[in-house]
Write a protein that holds these residues in place. Structure first.
Motif, PDB file in Angstrom:
ATOM      1  N   PRO A  75     -42.311   9.621  -8.133  1.00 54.00           N
ATOM      2  CA  PRO A  75     -43.618   9.710  -7.467  1.00 54.00           C
ATOM      3  C   PRO A  75     -44.769   9.295  -8.375  1.00 54.00           C
ATOM      4  O   PRO A  75     -45.713   8.637  -7.922  1.00 54.00           O
ATOM      5  N   ALA A  76     -44.708   9.654  -9.657  1.00 54.88           N
ATOM      6  CA  ALA A  76     -45.769   9.245 -10.580  1.00 54.88           C
ATOM      7  C   ALA A  76     -45.792   7.731 -10.747  1.00 54.88           C
ATOM      8  O   ALA A  76     -46.866   7.107 -10.795  1.00 54.88           O
ATOM      9  N   GLY A  77     -44.601   7.126 -10.836  1.00 51.85           N
ATOM     10  CA  GLY A  77     -44.538   5.673 -10.972  1.00 51.85           C
ATOM     11  C   GLY A  77     -45.052   4.954  -9.747  1.00 51.85           C
ATOM     12  O   GLY A  77     -45.764   3.946  -9.847  1.00 51.85           O
ATOM     13  N   ALA A  78     -44.704   5.468  -8.557  1.00 51.90           N
ATOM     14  CA  ALA A  78     -45.194   4.852  -7.328  1.00 51.90           C
ATOM     15  C   ALA A  78     -46.698   5.012  -7.200  1.00 51.90           C
ATOM     16  O   ALA A  78     -47.399   4.115  -6.713  1.00 51.90           O
ATOM     17  N   ALA A  79     -47.228   6.162  -7.627  1.00 49.39           N
ATOM     18  CA  ALA A  79     -48.671   6.380  -7.600  1.00 49.39           C
ATOM     19  C   ALA A  79     -49.380   5.401  -8.525  1.00 49.39           C
ATOM     20  O   ALA A  79     -50.413   4.822  -8.172  1.00 49.39           O
ATOM     21  N   MET A  80     -48.824   5.205  -9.716  1.00 52.70           N
ATOM     22  CA  MET A  80     -49.430   4.278 -10.658  1.00 52.70           C
ATOM     23  C   MET A  80     -49.439   2.851 -10.109  1.00 52.70           C
ATOM     24  O   MET A  80     -50.473   2.180 -10.077  1.00 52.70           O
ATOM     25  N   ALA A  81     -48.274   2.393  -9.664  1.00 53.49           N
ATOM     26  CA  ALA A  81     -48.172   1.019  -9.177  1.00 53.49           C
ATOM     27  C   ALA A  81     -49.070   0.795  -7.966  1.00 53.49           C
ATOM     28  O   ALA A  81     -49.745  -0.241  -7.859  1.00 53.49           O
ATOM     29  N   GLY A  82     -49.092   1.762  -7.052  1.00 50.58           N
ATOM     30  CA  GLY A  82     -49.915   1.604  -5.858  1.00 50.58           C
ATOM     31  C   GLY A  82     -51.394   1.624  -6.150  1.00 50.58           C
ATOM     32  O   GLY A  82     -52.178   0.873  -5.551  1.00 50.58           O
ATOM     33  N   GLY A 103     -60.334   6.516  -2.527  1.00 47.32           N
ATOM     34  CA  GLY A 103     -59.160   6.130  -1.746  1.00 47.32           C
ATOM     35  C   GLY A 103     -58.148   5.311  -2.518  1.00 47.32           C
ATOM     36  O   GLY A 103     -56.939   5.387  -2.252  1.00 47.32           O
ATOM     37  N   SER A 104     -58.606   4.522  -3.488  1.00 52.09           N
ATOM     38  CA  SER A 104     -57.694   3.673  -4.256  1.00 52.09           C
ATOM     39  C   SER A 104     -56.715   4.493  -5.085  1.00 52.09           C
ATOM     40  O   SER A 104     -55.628   4.013  -5.425  1.00 52.09           O
ATOM     41  N   ALA A 105     -57.071   5.722  -5.422  1.00 52.70           N
ATOM     42  CA  ALA A 105     -56.142   6.635  -6.106  1.00 52.70           C
ATOM     43  C   ALA A 105     -55.428   7.533  -5.117  1.00 52.70           C
ATOM     44  O   ALA A 105     -54.219   7.777  -5.236  1.00 52.70           O
ATOM     45  N   VAL A 210     -58.115   4.194 -11.922  1.00 57.96           N
ATOM     46  CA  VAL A 210     -57.286   4.927 -10.956  1.00 57.96           C
ATOM     47  C   VAL A 210     -55.802   4.684 -11.185  1.00 57.96           C
ATOM     48  O   VAL A 210     -54.965   5.476 -10.744  1.00 57.96           O
ATOM     49  N   GLY A 211     -55.476   3.581 -11.879  1.00 56.65           N
ATOM     50  CA  GLY A 211     -54.069   3.329 -12.181  1.00 56.65           C
ATOM     51  C   GLY A 211     -53.443   4.434 -13.009  1.00 56.65           C
ATOM     52  O   GLY A 211     -52.228   4.646 -12.943  1.00 56.65           O
ATOM     53  N   TRP A 212     -54.252   5.173 -13.771  1.00 57.12           N
ATOM     54  CA  TRP A 212     -53.757   6.342 -14.478  1.00 57.12           C
ATOM     55  C   TRP A 212     -54.280   7.633 -13.892  1.00 57.12           C
ATOM     56  O   TRP A 212     -53.677   8.694 -14.075  1.00 57.12           O
ATOM     57  N   GLY A 213     -55.392   7.588 -13.160  1.00 57.76           N
ATOM     58  CA  GLY A 213     -55.861   8.798 -12.490  1.00 57.76           C
ATOM     59  C   GLY A 213     -54.879   9.286 -11.445  1.00 57.76           C
ATOM     60  O   GLY A 213     -54.604  10.497 -11.340  1.00 57.76           O
ATOM     61  N   ALA A 214     -54.312   8.365 -10.654  1.00 58.06           N
ATOM     62  CA  ALA A 214     -53.377   8.751  -9.599  1.00 58.06           C
ATOM     63  C   ALA A 214     -52.108   9.400 -10.162  1.00 58.06           C
ATOM     64  O   ALA A 214     -51.737  10.507  -9.746  1.00 58.06           O
ATOM     65  N   PRO A 215     -51.402   8.770 -11.109  1.00 63.12           N
ATOM     66  CA  PRO A 215     -50.199   9.433 -11.644  1.00 63.12           C
ATOM     67  C   PRO A 215     -50.508  10.671 -12.469  1.00 63.12           C
ATOM     68  O   PRO A 215     -49.683  11.582 -12.537  1.00 63.12           O
TER      69      PRO A 215
END
Length: 452
Positions: A75-82, A103-105, A210-215
Motif C-alpha cells: 500500500p505504501a508503494g502504491a501510494a507513492m507511485a500514484g 487530492g494528489s496525495a 506528495v510523492g512522499w507525503g502519501a506513503p
C-alpha cells in the motif's frame, strides 16, 4: 461534533457529510482520475512506478495495485507511485490558503489502502470511501493552515497531507481514537517538510512533496495500528493549533477552499493566462502582432519565470512560457505538454519578450486568492491592458461541470480510450452511491493498466 481531531476522525459518519461536500468529492474524483490518466504517460510517473516495484514488495498488509497500472506492490508503494503520477501533471485540485494540493496525495493513498483491504476479502462501498476522503481532505486542510501559520518555511503539500492521509487511513484500518492520534503524529513527524520554493527556483521531479507525503501517511496508519506511538501532532493539538480546529464537523474548509485548475501548470500563472487569453479574444489580436508582454503579479509567481523551459517539470513551474503558449495557440492542454511545444519558435519569441514585475500591492492581496495584471504590447506600439484579476476555478469563479468533464475527457480519452473513460466518468460522478460491487468496478477501472 467534537473539535478534537482524533475524536472527529473516529466518530464521523457518512450521514454527517453535507450534500455539497459529497458533490465536491465526486467532482474531485473525476478530475483527479483524468489527471492520473495523462500523468501515467510521463517519464516521472514511469520512474516512480519502477522504483515502487523495486522497493515496495507486498507484505502482510496485502498487495495494492498501482494507479492506472495494475501491478501490485505494498500500500505504501502504491501510494507513492500514484501520488507522483498525479503530481507529474500540475492540473489537480488545490487549496489556496495552504498554497498547495490535497487530492494528489489523498486519492492515491486511500485507493491503495482500500485495494489492499479488498484483496484481503473486505467489501468496501462508495459510502465508505466518501467518508474516508472527507476525513483526509478536512484534516489535511486544517493541519496545513496550522503549519503555514506556525512554521517560517514554506513547506510542500506532502508535509500536511501526510497528517490527513494518516488519520483517514487509520480510520480505514479500524484504529481507535488513540491510535488515530498517534497515526497523525507519526505522519506529521516523518512527512516530507520539503522546501517548495526550491522546486519553484529549480524545477525537477520532486514536485509538491506528495510523492512522499502519501506513503508517509499510509505507513503511519499501519504503524499506529501495531502500537507504534507518535502523538501529539503539533498541527492538530496544542494552543497554537486550537484556533484552526474550531468548528470541526460544523464548517468544512474543504467546501470553502477547494479550487480546480483550467490549465496543466502552476496555478500562480493562471490569472495571467486568463488575462492574456481574454485580451487576445476581445481585441481580435493575433500572435504575430504581439511584440511583448508585461505581467504584474505577486512575488512568488515572479519566481516561476520559465522563459525557456527545457522539460515538463520546468513548464509546470513557469509563467512566461505558458502565457506565451496561450497567446500563440489559444489553449493550454495535452497538446502543449510535448517536447515540440517547448521548441516552438513563436512561443519562445513571445516568452523571451515577457517581463515579470514583482508588485508589492498584488503580493499583499495574494493571500486568499492569487492576483495578476497583464499588458500586451503590439508591434505598432499599442498597449492592451487587463486589470488585476484572480484565476478561474475558485469558489467565486467556479469551473462548470461541463468544463470539468471536458477537461477529464481531454486528458483521459487519448490514454484510456473513450469507452473506458466514459464508464469511469459514469461511476466516479456518483461513486458514493455505489455498493461494494459497483465501487469494486470503479476501482478496477482506475487501478488497471493504461495504454501508455
Amino acid at each position: 461534533m467534537t473539535r478534537d481531531m482524533a475524536g472527529f476522525a473516529v466518530t464521523l459518519g457518512y450521514g454527517d457529510l453535507p450534500e455539497a461536500l459529497l458533490a465536491l468529492l465526486r467532482r474531485s474524483f473525476l478530475d483527479t482520475m483524468g489527471v492520473a490518466a495523462i500523468g501515467s504517460t510521463t517519464g516521472l510517473s514511469r520512474i516512480a512506478r519502477k522504483g515502487a516495484l523495486a522497493l515496495f514488495g507486498p507484505g502482510e498488509a496485502g498487495a495494492a495495485r498501482m494507479l492506472m497500472d495494475g501491478r501490485r506492490v505494498s500500500p505504501a508503494g502504491a501510494a507513492m507511485a500514484g501520488a507522483f503520477m498525479v503530481d507529474s501533471i500540475d492540473a489537480h485540485d488545490g487549496t489556496t490558503p495552504n498554497k498547495g494540493h490535497a487530492g494528489s496525495a489523498i486519492f492515491p493513498a486511500l485507493l491503495a489502502v482500500a485495494d489492499a483491504e479488498r484483496a484481503r476479502g473486505r467489501a468496501i462501498t462508495g459510502r465508505d470511501f466518501a467518508l474516508w476522503l472527507a476525513l483526509a481532505y478536512e484534516i489535511s486542510y486544517r493541519a496545513g493552515q496550522v503549519q503555514h501559520a506556525t512554521c517560517p518555511d514554506y513547506h510542500t503539500s506532502g508535509a500536511w497531507t501526510a497528517v490527513g492521509v494518516a488519520a483517514a487511513a487509520a480510520r480505514m484500518l479500524g484504529c481507535d481514537r488513540e491510535q488515530i492520534r498517534h497515526a497523525a503524529g507519526i505522519g506529521e513527524y516523518h512527512g516530507p517538510r520539503s522546501q517548495m520554493m526550491r522546486c519553484i527556483d529549480f524545477p525537477t521531479m520532486v514536485r509538491d512533496g506528495v510523492g512522499w507525503g502519501a506513503p508517509s501517511g499510509v505507513t503511519a496508519a499501519y504503524l499506529a495500528r501495531e502500537g507504534f506511538t507518535g502523538a501529539p501532532a503539533l498541527t492538530c493539538e496544542g494552543a497554537a493549533a486550537e484556533p484552526f480546529w474550531q468548528g470541526l464537523g460544523e464548517s468544512w474548509l474543504t467546501l470553502d477552499h477547494t479550487h480546480y485548475k483550467a490549465y496543466p501548470c502552476c496555478r500562480w500563472a493562471h490569472p495571467s493566462i486568463d488575462a492574456a487569453r481574454d485580451l487576445m479574444r476581445e481585441n481580435g489580436l493575433t500572435h504575430d502582432r504581439i511584440a511583448g508582454v508585461e505581467i504584474r503579479t505577486f512575488h512568488y509567481a515572479t519566481r516561476l519565470a520559465g522563459h525557456e523551459p527545457k522539460s515538463l517539470d520546468e513548464f509546470s513551474y513557469a509563467i512566461a512560457f505558458p502565457v506565451a503558449a496561450m497567446i500563440v495557440r489559444g489553449r493550454i492542454g495535452v497538446g502543449e505538454l510535448t517536447e515540440e511545444t517547448l521548441r516552438d519558435p513563436e512561443i519562445l519569441r513571445i516568452s523571451r519578450a515577457t517581463t515579470l514585475i514583482d508588485d508589492p500591492e498584488l503580493t499583499a492581496r495574494s493571500v486568499a486568492q492569487r492576483w495578476a495584471a497583464v499588458t500586451l504590447i503590439t508591434t505598432d506600439g499599442r498597449r492592451f491592458e487587463a486589470p488585476p484579476r484572480t484565476p478561474r476555478g475558485d469558489t467565486d469563479q467556479p469551473l462548470g461541470d461541463d468544463e470539468i468533464r471536458a477537461k477529464f475527457h481531454g486528458f483521459a480519452d487519448p490514454v484510456l480510450g473513450a469507452e473506458r473513460a466514459a464508464e469511469m466518468e459514469r461511476l466516479a460522478s456518483r461513486f458514493d452511491t455505489l455498493g461494494a460491487d459497483g465501487f469494486a468496478a470503479l476501482s478496477d477501472l482506475v487501478l488497471t493498466r493504461t495504454e501508455a
